[in-house]
Design a protein around this motif. Structure first.
Motif, PDB file in Angstrom:
ATOM      1  N   LYS A 147     -18.430  28.799  31.806  1.00 11.10           N
ATOM      2  CA  LYS A 147     -17.422  28.100  31.015  1.00 11.10           C
ATOM      3  C   LYS A 147     -16.956  28.959  29.852  1.00 11.10           C
ATOM      4  CE  LYS A 147     -19.487  23.767  32.232  1.00 11.10           C
ATOM      5  NZ  LYS A 147     -20.758  23.167  32.047  1.00 11.10           N
ATOM      6  N   TYR A 161     -19.171  30.774  44.109  1.00 12.94           N
ATOM      7  CA  TYR A 161     -19.714  29.909  45.154  1.00 12.94           C
ATOM      8  C   TYR A 161     -19.749  30.619  46.495  1.00 12.94           C
ATOM      9  CZ  TYR A 161     -14.804  29.321  46.366  1.00 12.94           C
ATOM     10  OH  TYR A 161     -13.491  29.561  46.727  1.00 12.94           O
ATOM     11  N   SER A 180     -23.655  27.042  33.985  1.00 12.45           N
ATOM     12  CA  SER A 180     -24.333  25.886  34.568  1.00 12.45           C
ATOM     13  C   SER A 180     -24.354  26.018  36.085  1.00 12.45           C
ATOM     14  CB  SER A 180     -23.634  24.589  34.157  1.00 12.45           C
ATOM     15  OG  SER A 180     -22.331  24.546  34.680  1.00 12.45           O
ATOM     16  N   GLU A 232     -24.066  23.863  39.548  1.00 15.45           N
ATOM     17  CA  GLU A 232     -23.513  22.607  40.028  1.00 15.45           C
ATOM     18  C   GLU A 232     -23.790  22.505  41.514  1.00 15.45           C
ATOM     19  OE1 GLU A 232     -19.420  23.211  39.118  1.00 15.45           O
ATOM     20  OE2 GLU A 232     -19.695  22.871  36.984  1.00 15.45           O
ATOM     21  N   ASN A 233     -23.964  21.285  41.991  1.00 12.36           N
ATOM     22  CA  ASN A 233     -24.176  21.054  43.412  1.00 12.36           C
ATOM     23  C   ASN A 233     -23.249  19.932  43.871  1.00 12.36           C
ATOM     24  OD1 ASN A 233     -25.142  21.121  45.979  1.00 12.36           O
ATOM     25  ND2 ASN A 233     -27.182  20.388  45.495  1.00 12.36           N
ATOM     26  N   PRO A 234     -21.939  20.233  43.921  1.00 14.57           N
ATOM     27  CA  PRO A 234     -20.974  19.194  44.275  1.00 14.57           C
ATOM     28  C   PRO A 234     -21.038  18.862  45.765  1.00 14.57           C
ATOM     29  CG  PRO A 234     -19.861  21.277  44.062  1.00 14.57           C
ATOM     30  CD  PRO A 234     -21.305  21.503  43.671  1.00 14.57           C
ATOM     31  N   TYR A 283     -25.166  25.272  45.946  1.00 18.45           N
ATOM     32  CA  TYR A 283     -24.934  25.382  44.502  1.00 18.45           C
ATOM     33  C   TYR A 283     -23.762  26.297  44.180  1.00 18.45           C
ATOM     34  CZ  TYR A 283     -29.317  23.061  43.402  1.00 18.45           C
ATOM     35  OH  TYR A 283     -30.315  22.139  43.271  1.00 18.45           O
ATOM     36  N   ARG A 284     -23.146  26.011  43.033  1.00 15.79           N
ATOM     37  CA  ARG A 284     -22.114  26.878  42.463  1.00 15.79           C
ATOM     38  C   ARG A 284     -22.565  27.264  41.059  1.00 15.79           C
ATOM     39  NH1 ARG A 284     -16.543  23.643  42.957  1.00 15.79           N
ATOM     40  NH2 ARG A 284     -17.445  22.750  41.090  1.00 15.79           N
ATOM     41  N   SER A 308     -17.156  19.702  48.917  1.00 17.93           N
ATOM     42  CA  SER A 308     -16.294  20.692  48.276  1.00 17.93           C
ATOM     43  C   SER A 308     -16.095  21.875  49.217  1.00 17.93           C
ATOM     44  CB  SER A 308     -16.901  21.155  46.949  1.00 17.93           C
ATOM     45  OG  SER A 308     -17.982  22.011  47.181  1.00 17.93           O
ATOM     46  N   VAL A 325     -15.771  29.927  38.522  1.00 19.03           N
ATOM     47  CA  VAL A 325     -16.759  29.334  39.402  1.00 19.03           C
ATOM     48  C   VAL A 325     -17.075  30.334  40.525  1.00 19.03           C
ATOM     49  CG1 VAL A 325     -17.242  27.438  40.983  1.00 19.03           C
ATOM     50  CG2 VAL A 325     -15.888  27.009  38.919  1.00 19.03           C
ATOM     51  N   HIS A 344     -21.113  27.988  37.424  1.00 18.71           N
ATOM     52  CA  HIS A 344     -19.901  27.754  36.631  1.00 18.71           C
ATOM     53  C   HIS A 344     -20.087  28.411  35.266  1.00 18.71           C
ATOM     54  CE1 HIS A 344     -16.699  24.657  35.181  1.00 18.71           C
ATOM     55  NE2 HIS A 344     -16.338  25.909  34.975  1.00 18.71           N
TER      56      HIS A 344
END
Length: 78
Positions: A43, A75, A26, A28-30, A38-39, A33, A73, A41
């Protein structure tokens, strides 16, 4: 990393890691952080051989890799 960088990284990774399922990945755009943008991930459980590929490709793209209990992850560090 921006979204295009994330997609490029993922395409390269999937071409080298035949065992890796795209469904386990996936973007992710936390906010607030240790990463920029984007990161990616990944799983689930990853074999050590594939983890090394993840690290090698990340290094090639100047990205960092962090393992956690849920997977890996990738990044761009701040």
């Amino acid at each position: 990393m921006d979204r295009n960088e994330a997609v490029t990284y993922l395409k390269e990774l999937l071409s080298l890691c035949g065992e890796l399922s795209p469904e386990s990945v996936s973007f992710e755009n936390p906010k607030n952080s240790i990463s920029v943008g984007y990161r990616v991930h990944i799983k689930g459980t990853i074999q050590e051989y594939d983890k090394q590929k993840v690290r090698d490709i990340a290094k090639k793209h100047s990205l960092a890799v962090q393992e956690d209990t849920d997977g890996v992850v990738i990044y761009k560090p701040r």
